[in-house]
Scaffold this motif. Structure first.
Motif, PDB file in Angstrom:
ATOM      1  N   LEU A  85       0.810  -1.219   0.000  1.00 39.54           N
ATOM      2  CA  LEU A  85       0.000   0.000   0.000  1.00 39.54           C
ATOM      3  C   LEU A  85       0.845   1.271   0.000  1.00 39.54           C
ATOM      4  O   LEU A  85       0.370   2.329  -0.397  1.00 39.54           O
ATOM      5  CB  LEU A  85      -0.900   0.035   1.250  1.00 39.54           C
ATOM      6  CG  LEU A  85      -1.811  -1.153   1.518  1.00 39.54           C
ATOM      7  CD1 LEU A  85      -2.526  -0.954   2.851  1.00 39.54           C
ATOM      8  CD2 LEU A  85      -2.833  -1.314   0.409  1.00 39.54           C
TER       9      LEU A  85
ATOM     10  N   VAL B 292       2.540   7.508  -6.766  1.00 41.18           N
ATOM     11  CA  VAL B 292       1.106   7.272  -6.641  1.00 41.18           C
ATOM     12  C   VAL B 292       0.463   7.175  -8.020  1.00 41.18           C
ATOM     13  O   VAL B 292      -0.354   6.288  -8.290  1.00 41.18           O
ATOM     14  CB  VAL B 292       0.444   8.388  -5.806  1.00 41.18           C
ATOM     15  CG1 VAL B 292      -1.080   8.314  -5.923  1.00 41.18           C
ATOM     16  CG2 VAL B 292       0.856   8.265  -4.345  1.00 41.18           C
TER      17      VAL B 292
ATOM     18  N   ILE C  77      -3.542   0.830  -6.382  1.00 41.33           N
ATOM     19  CA  ILE C  77      -4.177   1.502  -5.246  1.00 41.33           C
ATOM     20  C   ILE C  77      -5.693   1.323  -5.295  1.00 41.33           C
ATOM     21  O   ILE C  77      -6.328   0.982  -4.288  1.00 41.33           O
ATOM     22  CB  ILE C  77      -3.795   2.995  -5.230  1.00 41.33           C
ATOM     23  CG1 ILE C  77      -2.297   3.153  -4.915  1.00 41.33           C
ATOM     24  CG2 ILE C  77      -4.637   3.763  -4.209  1.00 41.33           C
ATOM     25  CD1 ILE C  77      -1.769   4.550  -5.146  1.00 41.33           C
TER      26      ILE C  77
ATOM     27  N   PHE D 118      -5.749   6.943   1.861  1.00 45.60           N
ATOM     28  CA  PHE D 118      -6.479   5.689   1.708  1.00 45.60           C
ATOM     29  C   PHE D 118      -7.639   5.609   2.691  1.00 45.60           C
ATOM     30  O   PHE D 118      -8.780   5.304   2.326  1.00 45.60           O
ATOM     31  CB  PHE D 118      -5.501   4.529   1.942  1.00 45.60           C
ATOM     32  CG  PHE D 118      -6.070   3.164   1.653  1.00 45.60           C
ATOM     33  CD1 PHE D 118      -5.907   2.573   0.410  1.00 45.60           C
ATOM     34  CD2 PHE D 118      -6.742   2.450   2.634  1.00 45.60           C
ATOM     35  CE1 PHE D 118      -6.413   1.306   0.144  1.00 45.60           C
ATOM     36  CE2 PHE D 118      -7.254   1.192   2.385  1.00 45.60           C
ATOM     37  CZ  PHE D 118      -7.085   0.614   1.136  1.00 45.60           C
TER      38      PHE D 118
END
Length: 387
Positions: free
Chosen positions: A54, A62, A69, A96
């Protein structure tokens, strides 16, 4: 009761594991399911996914891993709904976790408790709207957050104490290894003082910060030995790759230790530390430090920090003290030359060493002696029992 916990990095794994132990102490029927790490697995329950899958940091990483993700997020939502816990406990990792909280609020009746509240006082203060809407209860481990959430935003918050302060205090009570024993255990030079390097827990942080830390520390290699605390989730091969690209003068040797950061801080004379929980841990061990954090487009980051961000400091030490106790070298202040100069000031005989140690005592006073995990567990269970 059934507790579902969500963690995104090593520090969260540690804090969540302690919370799980406390929940089990007050709830003999506690069941755990989680996105977490090794320490949580050691407590028990079902690990659905490890946080190593993660932990992406920075805009480009990202962006490159968006599909992963989103896939992880979708799996998490499905798994929570299928297991239907009594509560979902979010631990830091706001990007998240706030998305999960939003989903739970819209599509379920499961309450959401946030342990180690999001640091929106630093940036993205607009996230308070999402917190108000989606988070049932907020639990803080930083005393200054009470003013921020309750006085500024009129959102109730539970300050439960600081787990890092508790963990360091507990460690120092029972661990008393001598410097000679520590040196022998890790193949270090006996009786030669140590400069510790804590370069972060994520690959991007290590890649950005470790080379400059090494080059700055090399100026003191004749009198000190340099020891790197390796992050638990980072494989040795990655450190090999980063270190191999660094050219250091004075023939400096960089020693590495694994799973022994507290041991290292117990015996270090000074430290170079990437901003984060490690800055607070270093302070609580009484080790003078320089906070180092490389950023992209440094002048733009400095301008944003001065004109946009809502806080005056980046290190937990300075934020808790509400003044500059440790030097923060980030953005346009991050350079090998500046790190070297600040490090010289905090070594024995340096002009800033005594003043920094006095500032550490103020930080300890403000944190208090509350047992964070115990307090949080008692309050969570009481709230759940009241419905």
């Amino acid at each position: 009761m059934k507790y579902y916990l969500l963690v995104g990095e090593a520090s969260g794994d540690l804090h969540a594991a302690e919370l799980m132990k406390a929940l089990r102490q007050y709830d003999a029927d506690a069941q755990f399911r989680f996105f977490g790490g090794d320490k949580m697995q050691a407590v028990g329950g079902t690990c659905v996914k490890h946080y190593r899958e993660l932990a992406y940091m920075g805009f480009v990483p990202v962006l490159l891993h968006l599909r992963t993700i989103f896939r992880n997020m979708a799996q998490c939502k499905r798994d929570i709904v299928a297991w239907h816990p009594d509560v979902v406990i979010l631990v830091d990792y706001p990007g998240f976790n706030l998305s999960i909280a939003k989903f739970l609020k819209r599509h379920t009746t499961i309450p959401t408790y946030y342990y180690i509240s999001p640091k929106i006082w630093a940036w993205k203060e607009w996230r308070i709207k999402a917190i108000r809407r989606d988070v049932t209860e907020l639990f803080s481990i930083l005393p200054f957050e009470v003013d921020f959430y309750e006085r500024k935003h009129h959102f109730p918050i539970h300050y439960v104490g600081n787990p890092t302060a508790e963990e360091v205090a507990a460690y120092r009570k029972v661990h008393h290894t001598t410097a000679e024993a520590f040196a022998a255990q890790h193949q270090l030079t006996p009786n030669k003082p140590i400069i510790a390097l804590l370069a972060g827990s994520r690959k991007q942080e290590i890649k950005d910060n470790l080379p400059a830390m090494m080059q700055a520390a090399a100026s003191f290699a004749d009198r000190y030995q340099m020891v790197l605390a390796c992050a638990p989730a980072i494989e040795a091969r990655y450190y090999d790759e980063v270190i191999a690209r660094v050219t250091v003068p004075n023939g400096m040797v960089l020693h590495r230790i694994e799973n022994a950061t507290y041991d290292l801080l117990q015996h270090a004379t000074a430290a170079l530390v990437t901003s984060g929980t490690a800055t607070l841990e270093t302070a609580l061990f009484g080790v003078p430090q320089v906070v180092c954090y490389k950023t992209p487009v440094p002048r733009l980051i400095r301008w944003a920090f001065t004109h946009i961000l809502s806080c005056n400091y980046i290190s937990l030490v300075n934020l808790i003290a509400d003044k500059e106790v440790v030097a923060e070298l980030f953005a346009d202040r991050f350079s090998v030359e500046q790190i070297t100069a600040e490090l010289a000031q905090i070594l024995p005989g340096g002009a800033n060493r005594s003043e920094m140690l006095a500032g550490y005592r103020l930080v300890e006073e403000r944190l208090g002696e509350e047992r964070a995990a115990q307090n949080a567990a008692r309050q969570m269970i009481a709230l759940l029992q009241r419905g």
